[in-house]
Scaffold this motif. Sequence first.
Motif, PDB file in Angstrom:
ATOM      1  N   SER A   5       0.837  -1.190   0.000  1.00 22.12           N
ATOM      2  CA  SER A   5       0.000   0.000   0.000  1.00 22.12           C
ATOM      3  C   SER A   5       0.877   1.248   0.000  1.00 22.12           C
ATOM      4  CB  SER A   5      -0.894  -0.008   1.241  1.00 22.12           C
ATOM      5  OG  SER A   5      -1.724   1.119   1.263  1.00 22.12           O
ATOM      6  N   GLN A   6       0.306   2.336  -0.501  1.00 20.19           N
ATOM      7  CA  GLN A   6       0.989   3.624  -0.502  1.00 20.19           C
ATOM      8  C   GLN A   6      -0.048   4.711  -0.257  1.00 20.19           C
ATOM      9  OE1 GLN A   6       2.828   4.848  -4.247  1.00 20.19           O
ATOM     10  NE2 GLN A   6       4.608   5.481  -3.078  1.00 20.19           N
ATOM     11  N   ASP A   7       0.329   5.714   0.534  1.00 15.43           N
ATOM     12  CA  ASP A   7      -0.600   6.813   0.772  1.00 15.43           C
ATOM     13  C   ASP A   7      -0.731   7.668  -0.481  1.00 15.43           C
ATOM     14  OD1 ASP A   7       1.885   8.129   0.932  1.00 15.43           O
ATOM     15  OD2 ASP A   7       1.104   9.582   2.363  1.00 15.43           O
ATOM     16  N   PRO A   8      -1.778   8.505  -0.550  1.00 20.71           N
ATOM     17  CA  PRO A   8      -2.015   9.309  -1.759  1.00 20.71           C
ATOM     18  C   PRO A   8      -0.848  10.232  -2.141  1.00 20.71           C
ATOM     19  CG  PRO A   8      -3.962   9.323  -0.375  1.00 20.71           C
ATOM     20  CD  PRO A   8      -2.866   8.654   0.414  1.00 20.71           C
ATOM     21  N   GLU A   9      -0.080  10.689  -1.165  1.00 20.32           N
ATOM     22  CA  GLU A   9       1.047  11.576  -1.459  1.00 20.32           C
ATOM     23  C   GLU A   9       2.295  10.806  -1.868  1.00 20.32           C
ATOM     24  OE1 GLU A   9      -0.594  11.903   1.655  1.00 20.32           O
ATOM     25  OE2 GLU A   9      -1.969  13.362   0.787  1.00 20.32           O
ATOM     26  N   ILE A  12       4.418   7.436   2.234  1.00 25.09           N
ATOM     27  CA  ILE A  12       4.401   6.279   3.123  1.00 25.09           C
ATOM     28  C   ILE A  12       4.087   5.043   2.296  1.00 25.09           C
ATOM     29  CG2 ILE A  12       3.267   5.173   5.086  1.00 25.09           C
ATOM     30  CD1 ILE A  12       2.529   7.973   6.077  1.00 25.09           C
ATOM     31  N   THR A  13       4.919   4.029   2.429  1.00 21.05           N
ATOM     32  CA  THR A  13       4.646   2.763   1.768  1.00 21.05           C
ATOM     33  C   THR A  13       4.649   1.657   2.813  1.00 21.05           C
ATOM     34  OG1 THR A  13       6.973   2.388   1.269  1.00 21.05           O
ATOM     35  CG2 THR A  13       5.674   3.447  -0.438  1.00 21.05           C
ATOM     36  N   ARG A  39      -6.649  -3.601   6.684  1.00 21.47           N
ATOM     37  CA  ARG A  39      -6.495  -2.332   7.414  1.00 21.47           C
ATOM     38  C   ARG A  39      -6.798  -2.523   8.904  1.00 21.47           C
ATOM     39  NH1 ARG A  39      -7.535   2.645   4.914  1.00 21.47           N
ATOM     40  NH2 ARG A  39      -8.829   1.491   3.469  1.00 21.47           N
TER      41      ARG A  39
END
Length: 51
Positions: A5-9, A12-13, A39
């Motif tokens: 997973s990766q945050d929208p920006e 953070i991975t 999650r």
Amino acid sequence: MQFQSQDPEGTITLNGYIPLNAEEYEQNEALPTLTEVVRTKLIDRLQPQAG
């Protein structure tokens, strides 16, 4: 279950393995539902209940 997973920006991975039993997987095969299961398990692991 392996996840990535990766945050929208993109700052953070996350990746790893969340163990799911057959029942957990079979009842949550749709990707949005499975994403929520991962999650929830991740949050529970990072913030264990006091007690």
